[in-house]
Design an enzyme around this catalytic site. Structure first.
Site, mmCIF file in Angstrom:
data_model
loop_
_atom_site.group_PDB
_atom_site.id
_atom_site.type_symbol
_atom_site.label_atom_id
_atom_site.label_comp_id
_atom_site.label_asym_id
_atom_site.label_seq_id
_atom_site.Cartn_x
_atom_site.Cartn_y
_atom_site.Cartn_z
ATOM 1 N N GLY A 1 -69.366 11.061 -29.220
ATOM 2 C CA GLY A 1 -69.779 10.261 -29.903
ATOM 3 C C GLY A 1 -71.341 10.260 -29.948
ATOM 4 O O GLY A 1 -71.904 10.930 -29.193
ATOM 5 N N GLU A 2 -71.848 9.662 -30.860
ATOM 6 C CA GLU A 2 -73.225 9.629 -31.070
ATOM 7 C C GLU A 2 -73.732 8.116 -30.808
ATOM 8 O O GLU A 2 -73.534 7.250 -31.438
ATOM 9 C CB GLU A 2 -73.833 10.061 -32.487
ATOM 10 C CG GLU A 2 -74.950 9.646 -33.057
ATOM 11 C CD GLU A 2 -76.092 10.044 -31.867
ATOM 12 O OE1 GLU A 2 -76.126 11.288 -31.446
ATOM 13 O OE2 GLU A 2 -77.194 9.180 -31.656
ATOM 14 N N LEU B 1 -81.735 19.056 -28.931
ATOM 15 C CA LEU B 1 -82.292 19.776 -29.809
ATOM 16 C C LEU B 1 -81.885 20.917 -30.350
ATOM 17 O O LEU B 1 -81.611 21.150 -31.255
ATOM 18 C CB LEU B 1 -83.639 19.836 -29.267
ATOM 19 C CG LEU B 1 -84.986 20.269 -30.151
ATOM 20 C CD1 LEU B 1 -85.343 19.036 -31.145
ATOM 21 C CD2 LEU B 1 -86.539 20.396 -29.557
ATOM 22 N N CYS C 1 -67.397 17.901 -23.284
ATOM 23 C CA CYS C 1 -67.110 16.978 -24.192
ATOM 24 C C CYS C 1 -65.958 17.341 -25.275
ATOM 25 O O CYS C 1 -65.995 18.390 -25.762
ATOM 26 C CB CYS C 1 -68.426 16.770 -25.303
ATOM 27 S SG CYS C 1 -69.869 16.217 -24.511
ATOM 28 N N CYS D 1 -71.902 18.555 -35.298
ATOM 29 C CA CYS D 1 -72.394 19.775 -34.606
ATOM 30 C C CYS D 1 -71.679 21.020 -34.506
ATOM 31 O O CYS D 1 -70.224 20.776 -33.971
ATOM 32 C CB CYS D 1 -73.206 19.333 -32.980
ATOM 33 S SG CYS D 1 -74.251 17.858 -33.516
ATOM 34 N N GLU E 1 -62.861 10.244 -23.171
ATOM 35 C CA GLU E 1 -63.051 10.955 -21.899
ATOM 36 C C GLU E 1 -64.244 10.141 -21.022
ATOM 37 O O GLU E 1 -65.066 9.613 -21.792
ATOM 38 C CB GLU E 1 -63.428 12.251 -22.328
ATOM 39 C CG GLU E 1 -62.210 13.017 -22.783
ATOM 40 C CD GLU E 1 -62.645 14.305 -23.244
ATOM 41 O OE1 GLU E 1 -63.692 14.439 -24.304
ATOM 42 O OE2 GLU E 1 -62.139 15.341 -22.966
ATOM 43 N N CYS F 1 -66.314 11.864 -33.081
ATOM 44 C CA CYS F 1 -67.883 11.685 -33.484
ATOM 45 C C CYS F 1 -67.946 12.415 -35.095
ATOM 46 O O CYS F 1 -67.005 12.961 -35.373
ATOM 47 C CB CYS F 1 -68.669 12.821 -32.525
ATOM 48 S SG CYS F 1 -70.440 12.826 -33.073
HETATM 49 N N1 SAH Z 1 -74.186 12.858 -29.786
HETATM 50 C C1 SAH Z 1 -75.102 12.728 -28.548
HETATM 51 C C2 SAH Z 1 -74.345 12.602 -27.486
HETATM 52 C C3 SAH Z 1 -73.418 13.683 -27.012
HETATM 53 S S1 SAH Z 1 -74.129 14.103 -25.523
HETATM 54 C C4 SAH Z 1 -75.878 13.843 -28.667
HETATM 55 O O1 SAH Z 1 -75.862 14.593 -29.662
HETATM 56 O O2 SAH Z 1 -76.776 14.234 -27.849
HETATM 57 C C5 SAH Z 1 -73.412 15.718 -25.206
HETATM 58 C C6 SAH Z 1 -74.310 17.026 -25.083
HETATM 59 O O3 SAH Z 1 -73.587 18.026 -24.989
HETATM 60 C C7 SAH Z 1 -75.376 16.973 -26.343
HETATM 61 O O4 SAH Z 1 -76.418 17.526 -25.979
HETATM 62 C C8 SAH Z 1 -74.338 18.073 -27.048
HETATM 63 O O5 SAH Z 1 -75.215 18.624 -27.981
HETATM 64 C C9 SAH Z 1 -74.082 18.973 -25.899
HETATM 65 N N2 SAH Z 1 -72.760 19.748 -26.281
HETATM 66 C C10 SAH Z 1 -72.045 19.599 -27.302
HETATM 67 N N3 SAH Z 1 -70.948 20.446 -27.321
HETATM 68 C C11 SAH Z 1 -71.475 21.452 -26.140
HETATM 69 C C12 SAH Z 1 -70.883 22.629 -25.988
HETATM 70 N N4 SAH Z 1 -69.871 23.249 -26.231
HETATM 71 N N5 SAH Z 1 -71.800 23.490 -25.038
HETATM 72 C C13 SAH Z 1 -72.829 22.986 -24.358
HETATM 73 N N6 SAH Z 1 -73.197 21.706 -24.786
HETATM 74 C C14 SAH Z 1 -72.769 21.053 -25.648
#
Ligand code: SAH
Length: 354
Positions: free
Chosen positions: A162-163, A218, A336, A113, A89, A109
């Site tokens: 992805g990270e 965070l 995402c 999380c 995407e 990924c």
């Molecule tokens: N892996 C990286 C890049 C992903 S960025 C990272 O963790 O930062 C995508 C952002 O959207 C990250 O801050 C992630 O924590 C957040 N995110 C993922 N799922 C989400 C959700 N359901 N609601 C809100 N934010 C979300």
């Protein structure tokens, strides 16, 4: 992994074409075409024999498989197809100052999380620099830039699936190439990278990569909460992550952005705001409060707008600057991993005939 044409640097093209006995200026011509996402057969100022020879190399890159336009705010959600059939995407968001393209760095990924749809089926593979560059070319060919703008995509955020720091080499190569003045020429000032906190990679990134804006996901005020929702925290606890983020801010002179998705009953009360403020006080930073996007498979709930505003006020009282992220493309599965999942599920359904 750097064999594809779409991710060759100018220097690599010079070496390749010199080896083929081509005159020196050809590499610059090919590079200019490639940075526009053009394939060899359409490189009209090259002799036919050279075009044919270039066509024998794998290209890499991407093409648009599907797209959805938000009626609400003009956001476009793309699903890109890669040469091996994988789908990833990207999201184009329209702002007054320009357009931001959100780019994925991996197919899926592996960070796990608890709130995220991208990680539900693990990581399929890393994306190459050429594929990430290809997303930009696809979008620029799809959406013509406005008369008063030089280009369609003015800003990039590595915040898709992805990270990025788990795909370190390709991401750093992408950042160098995308900011090359002879290539796409997007300044690192206009690029953000978001990480869940792979601390050793972040320290390395600080030393050797172009200095982009760093976002850190965070989502928690302490290790107890973070351990529950982000498995990476077991390996690199918050103290280490905050120290690495502070180091980035100091070495680069840039303000770090902390992303904080407010989750009902978990990280959104006054005690959480106070604890967060205390931990961030010594860092040049800004907090981006994110309304949690609901993911069907995940049993977590976001907070109301009023609660988010209250949380922001608590931070403000302790002199931590914070804003609430505007939700974009909520009518087109902007979050995402959501569109990819729904399309893959439909493909599966189609194939099984149900
Ligand atoms: N892996 C990286 C890049 C992903 S960025 C990272 O963790 O930062 C995508 C952002 O959207 C990250 O801050 C992630 O924590 C957040 N995110 C993922 N799922 C989400 C959700 N359901 N609601 C809100 N934010 C979300």
């Amino acid at each position: 992994m750097n064999e594809s044409l779409s991710e060759k640097t100018l220097e690599e093209l010079q070496t390749l074409l010199a080896g083929w006995g081509e005159p020196k200026f050809r590499a610059g011509q090919v590079y200019a075409w490639l940075s526009k996402g053009v394939r060899p057969e359409d490189m009209t100022n090259l002799p036919k024999t050279l075009r044919e020879r270039l066509s024998t190399l794998p290209y890499g890159g991407a093409r648009i498989y599907d797209k959805r336009l938000s009626e609400k705010d003009g956001t476009i959600k793309y699903l890109f197809a890669l040469e091996d059939g994988n789908l990833v995407e990207g999201v184009l968001m329209r702002y007054a100052y320009g357009n931001t393209l959100c780019i994925s760095t991996q197919v899926g990924c592996r960070m796990g999380c608890a709130f995220c749809a991208s990680t539900l089926e693990g990581c399929v593979r890393n994306l190459t620099a050429g594929e990430m560059l290809g997303f930009i070319s696809c979008v620029e060919a799809d959406v013509p830039h406005q008369a008063d703008a030089v280009r369609t995509v003015t800003n990039i955020v590595l915040m898709g699936s992805g990270e990025p720091l788990d795909n370190y080499d390709n991401v750093v190569r992408f950042l160098r190439m995308v900011s090359d003045e002879k290539g796409k020429n997007i300044s690192p000032r206009n690029i953000s990278l978001s990480t869940c906190g792979l601390v050793p990679k972040l320290l390395r990134f600080t030393e050797e990569a172009p200095h982009v804006t760093l976002s850190v996901s965070l989502h928690a005020p302490n290790n107890t909460v973070r351990d529950q929702i982000m498995p990476v925290n077991h390996t690199y606890p918050m103290e280490q992550l905050l120290a690495a983020a502070k180091n980035y801010a100091e070495k680069t002179g840039r303000r770090v952005i902390f992303e904080y998705a407010l989750i009902d009953g978990l990280n959104s009360d006054k005690a959480a705001a106070d604890e967060l403020a205390d931990k961030l006080r010594a860092i040049n930073c800004h907090v981006n409060l994110i309304p949690l996007n609901h993911v069907e498979e995940r049993n977590l709930r976001g907070v109301t707008r009023k609660q988010a505003e209250q949380f922001m006020a608590w931070l403000d009282k302790r002199h931590i600057s914070a804003t609430i992220r505007r939700e974009m493309g909520s009518d087109i599965q902007g979050a995402c991993g959501q569109l990819r999942r729904s399309v893959l599920q439909n493909i599966e359904k189609g194939e099984s005939g149900t």
